[in-house]
Design a protein around this motif. Sequence first.
Motif, mmCIF file in Angstrom:
data_model
loop_
_atom_site.group_PDB
_atom_site.id
_atom_site.type_symbol
_atom_site.label_atom_id
_atom_site.label_comp_id
_atom_site.label_asym_id
_atom_site.label_seq_id
_atom_site.Cartn_x
_atom_site.Cartn_y
_atom_site.Cartn_z
ATOM 1 N N LEU A 135 38.532 29.407 44.492
ATOM 2 C CA LEU A 135 39.122 30.367 43.565
ATOM 3 C C LEU A 135 40.268 29.690 42.844
ATOM 4 C CD1 LEU A 135 38.090 32.424 46.139
ATOM 5 C CD2 LEU A 135 38.470 33.845 44.128
ATOM 6 N N GLY A 136 40.132 29.594 41.531
ATOM 7 C CA GLY A 136 41.148 28.970 40.706
ATOM 8 C C GLY A 136 41.827 30.015 39.850
ATOM 9 N N PRO A 177 37.732 39.610 35.570
ATOM 10 C CA PRO A 177 36.769 39.421 36.659
ATOM 11 C C PRO A 177 35.345 39.270 36.150
ATOM 12 C CG PRO A 177 37.547 41.680 36.622
ATOM 13 C CD PRO A 177 38.350 40.918 35.602
ATOM 14 N N ALA A 178 34.569 38.480 36.868
ATOM 15 C CA ALA A 178 33.147 38.321 36.563
ATOM 16 C C ALA A 178 32.438 39.598 36.989
ATOM 17 C CB ALA A 178 32.585 37.112 37.305
ATOM 18 N N ARG A 179 31.827 40.305 36.056
ATOM 19 C CA ARG A 179 31.135 41.559 36.358
ATOM 20 C C ARG A 179 29.638 41.348 36.559
ATOM 21 N NH1 ARG A 179 34.637 44.892 38.352
ATOM 22 N NH2 ARG A 179 36.440 45.120 37.038
ATOM 23 N N LYS A 180 29.045 40.437 35.816
ATOM 24 C CA LYS A 180 27.615 40.155 35.937
ATOM 25 C C LYS A 180 27.400 38.851 36.714
ATOM 26 C CE LYS A 180 23.287 40.971 34.842
ATOM 27 N NZ LYS A 180 22.556 42.070 35.428
ATOM 28 N N ARG A 210 19.783 43.504 50.284
ATOM 29 C CA ARG A 210 20.984 42.968 49.648
ATOM 30 C C ARG A 210 21.961 44.069 49.275
ATOM 31 N NH1 ARG A 210 19.739 41.032 43.453
ATOM 32 N NH2 ARG A 210 18.875 43.003 42.731
ATOM 33 N N PHE A 211 23.217 43.655 49.150
ATOM 34 C CA PHE A 211 24.251 44.552 48.658
ATOM 35 C C PHE A 211 25.241 43.753 47.825
ATOM 36 C CE2 PHE A 211 26.018 43.202 52.790
ATOM 37 C CZ PHE A 211 27.335 42.906 52.471
ATOM 38 N N TYR A 212 26.005 44.491 47.047
ATOM 39 C CA TYR A 212 27.064 43.906 46.230
ATOM 40 C C TYR A 212 28.407 44.420 46.725
ATOM 41 C CZ TYR A 212 23.506 42.442 42.912
ATOM 42 O OH TYR A 212 22.415 41.853 42.335
ATOM 43 N N SER A 213 29.425 43.624 46.498
ATOM 44 C CA SER A 213 30.789 44.013 46.787
ATOM 45 C C SER A 213 31.674 43.307 45.763
ATOM 46 C CB SER A 213 31.176 43.618 48.219
ATOM 47 O OG SER A 213 32.379 44.242 48.601
ATOM 48 N N GLU A 214 32.961 43.577 45.814
ATOM 49 C CA GLU A 214 33.917 42.910 44.924
ATOM 50 C C GLU A 214 35.083 42.400 45.737
ATOM 51 O OE1 GLU A 214 35.235 45.642 41.938
ATOM 52 O OE2 GLU A 214 33.313 45.619 40.883
ATOM 53 N N ASP A 215 35.618 41.258 45.316
ATOM 54 C CA ASP A 215 36.829 40.777 45.964
ATOM 55 C C ASP A 215 38.015 41.580 45.414
ATOM 56 O OD1 ASP A 215 37.664 39.566 43.555
ATOM 57 O OD2 ASP A 215 37.269 37.524 44.244
ATOM 58 N N PRO A 216 39.229 41.378 45.925
ATOM 59 C CA PRO A 216 40.354 42.231 45.515
ATOM 60 C C PRO A 216 40.786 42.069 44.060
ATOM 61 C CG PRO A 216 41.105 40.540 47.040
ATOM 62 C CD PRO A 216 39.606 40.461 47.003
ATOM 63 N N VAL A 217 40.288 41.050 43.369
ATOM 64 C CA VAL A 217 40.619 40.908 41.944
ATOM 65 C C VAL A 217 39.444 41.312 41.057
ATOM 66 C CG1 VAL A 217 42.428 39.189 42.368
ATOM 67 C CG2 VAL A 217 40.089 38.426 41.868
ATOM 68 N N GLY A 218 38.371 41.820 41.664
ATOM 69 C CA GLY A 218 37.260 42.369 40.896
ATOM 70 C C GLY A 218 36.069 41.469 40.678
ATOM 71 N N ASN A 219 36.039 40.270 41.265
ATOM 72 C CA ASN A 219 34.861 39.409 41.131
ATOM 73 C C ASN A 219 33.692 40.004 41.898
ATOM 74 O OD1 ASN A 219 35.871 37.177 39.556
ATOM 75 N ND2 ASN A 219 37.076 36.610 41.351
ATOM 76 N N ARG A 220 32.521 40.023 41.273
ATOM 77 C CA ARG A 220 31.304 40.547 41.886
ATOM 78 C C ARG A 220 30.732 39.516 42.858
ATOM 79 N NH1 ARG A 220 25.647 41.553 38.735
ATOM 80 N NH2 ARG A 220 24.846 43.217 40.060
ATOM 81 N N LEU A 221 30.322 39.969 44.046
ATOM 82 C CA LEU A 221 29.724 39.112 45.057
ATOM 83 C C LEU A 221 28.427 39.758 45.529
ATOM 84 C CD1 LEU A 221 32.947 38.530 47.190
ATOM 85 C CD2 LEU A 221 32.011 36.993 45.457
ATOM 86 N N PRO A 273 43.604 35.908 38.957
ATOM 87 C CA PRO A 273 44.880 35.865 38.236
ATOM 88 C C PRO A 273 45.926 35.063 39.008
ATOM 89 C CG PRO A 273 44.544 38.033 39.217
ATOM 90 C CD PRO A 273 43.294 37.243 39.455
ATOM 91 N N PRO A 274 46.843 34.429 38.296
ATOM 92 C CA PRO A 274 47.930 33.719 38.975
ATOM 93 C C PRO A 274 48.684 34.663 39.908
ATOM 94 C CG PRO A 274 47.937 33.225 36.623
ATOM 95 C CD PRO A 274 46.960 34.342 36.826
ATOM 96 N N GLY A 275 49.074 34.146 41.062
ATOM 97 C CA GLY A 275 49.849 34.924 42.015
ATOM 98 C C GLY A 275 49.017 35.793 42.950
#
Length: 120
Positions: free
Chosen positions: A56-57, A64-67, A102-113, A13-15
Amino acid sequence: MLVAVDHVQLAAPPGSEDLLRTYYTEVLGMTEVPKPPVLAARGGCWFAAGPVQLHLGTEADFRPARKAHPGLRVREIEAYARRLEERGAKVVWDDDLPGHKRFYSEDPVGNRLEFLEPLD
């Protein structure tokens, strides 16, 4: 002919740039890469660790990308997971990919990594 992945672009998101900078540099250990001025005017930020680049744009109607996600290969995955947890990031282990930890995590805006390491 394709020779490599140059970068992966995620939305935010912007900001949210300050949140992203903290997460991608302090939590993941990446380095911020300066954007060219014409692209910097659009917002967002770029990060790198060795040959890995994440861009990140900003997107006004961000969701957020969930899948969809980047799969990031790491060394010493248990230590890397501890690093994330010690810095407040959620780590969810997944044993469903044969031959890998492997493991998954999320960035602070909810993108899956996804973070993975091949087993020897």
